[in-house]
Design a protein around this motif. Sequence first.
Motif, short mmCIF file in Angstrom:
data_model
loop_
_atom_site.label_atom_id
_atom_site.label_comp_id
_atom_site.label_asym_id
_atom_site.label_seq_id
_atom_site.Cartn_x
_atom_site.Cartn_y
_atom_site.Cartn_z
N GLY A 138 0.85 -1.29 -0.01
CA GLY A 138 -0.01 0.04 -0.02
C GLY A 138 0.70 1.23 -0.07
O GLY A 138 2.17 1.23 0.15
N ARG A 139 0.25 2.25 -0.24
CA ARG A 139 1.04 3.71 -0.23
C ARG A 139 1.50 4.03 1.20
O ARG A 139 2.59 4.81 1.21
N ASP A 140 1.03 3.20 2.18
CA ASP A 140 1.69 3.63 3.50
C ASP A 140 2.70 2.83 3.68
O ASP A 140 3.33 2.65 4.87
N GLY A 141 3.52 1.97 2.82
CA GLY A 141 4.48 1.20 2.96
C GLY A 141 4.26 -0.11 3.74
O GLY A 141 5.16 -0.80 3.93
N MET A 142 3.08 -0.36 3.58
CA MET A 142 2.79 -1.89 4.37
C MET A 142 2.36 -2.73 3.13
O MET A 142 1.67 -2.44 2.47
N ALA A 143 3.04 -3.96 3.56
CA ALA A 143 2.60 -5.14 2.48
C ALA A 143 1.36 -5.72 3.17
O ALA A 143 1.33 -5.72 4.61
N GLN A 144 0.54 -6.16 2.42
CA GLN A 144 -0.64 -6.87 2.71
C GLN A 144 -0.66 -8.27 2.16
O GLN A 144 -0.65 -8.05 1.00
N VAL A 145 -1.01 -9.28 3.02
CA VAL A 145 -1.00 -10.67 2.06
C VAL A 145 -2.21 -11.19 2.86
O VAL A 145 -2.56 -11.17 4.24
N MET A 146 -3.17 -11.96 2.00
CA MET A 146 -4.33 -12.78 2.38
C MET A 146 -3.85 -14.34 2.55
O MET A 146 -3.16 -14.72 1.46
N THR A 147 -3.93 -14.81 3.68
CA THR A 147 -3.40 -16.13 3.90
C THR A 147 -4.49 -17.11 4.92
O THR A 147 -5.37 -16.44 5.27
N THR A 148 -4.09 -18.24 5.03
CA THR A 148 -4.72 -19.13 5.94
C THR A 148 -4.29 -18.58 7.27
O THR A 148 -3.39 -18.05 7.57
N GLU A 149 -5.21 -19.23 8.32
CA GLU A 149 -5.09 -18.97 9.62
C GLU A 149 -3.75 -19.45 10.15
O GLU A 149 -2.90 -18.89 10.77
N GLU A 150 -3.38 -20.65 9.75
CA GLU A 150 -2.19 -21.46 10.00
C GLU A 150 -0.75 -20.58 9.59
O GLU A 150 -0.17 -20.27 10.36
N VAL A 151 -1.00 -20.17 8.45
CA VAL A 151 0.33 -19.43 7.91
C VAL A 151 0.44 -18.12 8.54
O VAL A 151 1.45 -17.69 9.05
N ALA A 152 -0.98 -17.47 8.81
CA ALA A 152 -0.84 -16.16 9.41
C ALA A 152 -0.21 -16.23 10.75
O ALA A 152 0.50 -15.39 11.25
N ARG A 153 -0.58 -17.36 11.52
CA ARG A 153 -0.15 -17.53 13.05
C ARG A 153 1.50 -17.75 12.80
O ARG A 153 2.05 -17.43 13.56
N SER A 154 1.90 -18.41 12.01
CA SER A 154 3.31 -18.82 11.94
C SER A 154 4.09 -17.50 11.37
O SER A 154 5.17 -17.06 12.03
N LEU A 155 3.64 -16.76 10.37
CA LEU A 155 4.31 -15.65 9.93
C LEU A 155 4.23 -14.58 11.33
O LEU A 155 5.13 -13.82 11.43
N SER A 156 3.14 -14.83 12.07
CA SER A 156 3.13 -13.62 12.98
C SER A 156 4.17 -13.90 14.05
O SER A 156 4.81 -12.94 14.43
N SER A 157 4.34 -15.11 14.40
CA SER A 157 5.57 -15.40 15.18
C SER A 157 6.89 -14.76 14.82
O SER A 157 7.83 -14.34 15.34
N THR A 158 7.03 -15.11 13.40
CA THR A 158 8.43 -14.56 12.90
C THR A 158 8.37 -13.08 13.05
O THR A 158 9.22 -12.52 13.46
N LEU A 159 7.26 -12.47 12.67
CA LEU A 159 7.29 -10.95 12.96
C LEU A 159 7.66 -10.56 14.38
O LEU A 159 8.15 -9.50 14.36
N ILE A 160 6.81 -11.31 15.02
CA ILE A 160 7.06 -10.72 16.59
C ILE A 160 8.61 -10.94 16.90
O ILE A 160 9.40 -10.14 17.40
N ALA A 161 9.11 -12.31 16.33
CA ALA A 161 10.63 -12.53 16.78
C ALA A 161 11.47 -11.41 16.13
O ALA A 161 12.50 -10.84 16.75
N ARG A 162 11.15 -10.73 15.08
CA ARG A 162 11.83 -9.70 14.27
C ARG A 162 11.49 -8.34 14.87
O ARG A 162 11.88 -7.44 14.43
N GLY A 163 10.56 -8.44 15.77
CA GLY A 163 10.10 -7.19 16.55
C GLY A 163 9.44 -6.16 15.33
O GLY A 163 9.68 -5.03 15.60
N ALA A 164 9.00 -6.56 14.55
CA ALA A 164 8.01 -5.91 13.36
C ALA A 164 6.85 -5.34 13.95
O ALA A 164 5.93 -6.07 14.60
N ARG A 165 6.38 -4.26 13.43
CA ARG A 165 5.08 -3.86 13.66
C ARG A 165 4.13 -4.45 12.58
O ARG A 165 4.47 -4.55 11.33
N PHE A 166 2.98 -5.28 13.24
CA PHE A 166 2.12 -5.77 12.23
C PHE A 166 0.78 -5.93 12.62
O PHE A 166 0.59 -5.70 13.80
N SER A 167 -0.30 -6.53 11.76
CA SER A 167 -1.56 -6.59 12.39
C SER A 167 -2.12 -7.96 11.33
O SER A 167 -1.74 -8.13 10.31
#
Length: 304
Positions: free
Chosen positions: A250-279
């Motif tokens: 998006g224009r705000d520099g945020m990437a967006q991906v639609m995914t399954t709950e399972e993948v979303a959860r595992s990606l979230s853990s990765t993002l948390i581990a990297r200290g990234a801001r995400f939703s």
Amino acid sequence: MVNEIVCEDVAKVYDNGKEALSAISFSTPTRGIFALIGRNGAGKTTLTRILSTLLEPSSGRATINGLDVMADAGELRDRMAVVPQEGRVIPWMSPVQMITSYLLWRGAGYREARRRARDAVATVGLQEHADRLNRTLSGGMKRKSLVAMVIASEADLIFLDEPSTGLDPISRKGLWDLLTGISRDRFLFMTTHYLEEAEAIADRIGILDNGRLLALGAMDELRASMGEQYVLRFPAGIDLPALDGDIVVGRDGMAQVMTTEEVARSLSSTLIARGARFSMNPVTLEDIFYRKVGTDIGNGEGGD
Ligand SMILES: Nc1ncnc2c1ncn2[C@@H]1O[C@H](COP(=O)(O)OP(=O)(O)OP(=O)(O)O)[C@@H](O)[C@H]1O
Ligand SMILES: [Mg+2]
């Protein structure tokens, strides 16, 4: 009698050869709010007009609560109130006069009609303009007085083609409350271009595109029909492992991906581990709409 709308292969080809609806089949209960969404030219008005007995289908069959929109049109009309997309107020009447004469035409007595007209005008918040000539009202006030007209009627099948178009954000929210209120004891079939509106107030939603019904159901059902039910937003540029699916930046520099709950959860853990801001959120109607309809502008038509 079954309380539902049933369409069986309903098609409409206009005189100029334009196929506005291609063999649409569905059924949906006639209670609560049904919202039809789709791009300009998708066929929403065509379907609304067929169901409200204003337009004959070229082929196929549609019934509402067991009554055929062609064969039983008279009986259906007694129970219906319709505000077309191009619905216009009568300019030389005030809202109260217009609604009163509409109710008289529907068979109410004068005193009763007058009382119901005033009540309905107050319900939509137009009491201060109740006796002004319609032609002196703003566009949004005119739309509200048309909504007041169907509220005032005793009809229990209400068709509104784009009721909120032209309303300011506050009036639109006010209209949502009104429509939700009406839908407690009457069925409301509406179209809208505001996806958040459909998501907020509709019990069931139909997605029309290019004369075809792409999906129909309650939000939960629409979500369930998607392979991917979560939207993950995170700063673009973070490289994530095992990310399949289309990433949109998006224009705000945020990437967006639609995914399954399972993948979303595992990606979230990765993002948390990297200290990234995400939703991470369940898909909205807007996500579903863009996914189903696609964003290929060349497919649709401009406004009319
Ligand atoms: N009277 C008509 N004669 C010929 N073609 C028509 C007629 N009315 C509509 N169409 C065409 O049929 C298609 C569907 O139109 P319709 O008005 O049902 O779309 P819609 O989804 O309501 O669009 P909008 O969001 O712009 O109101 C469009 O291609 C439109 O140009
Ligand atoms: Mg339309």
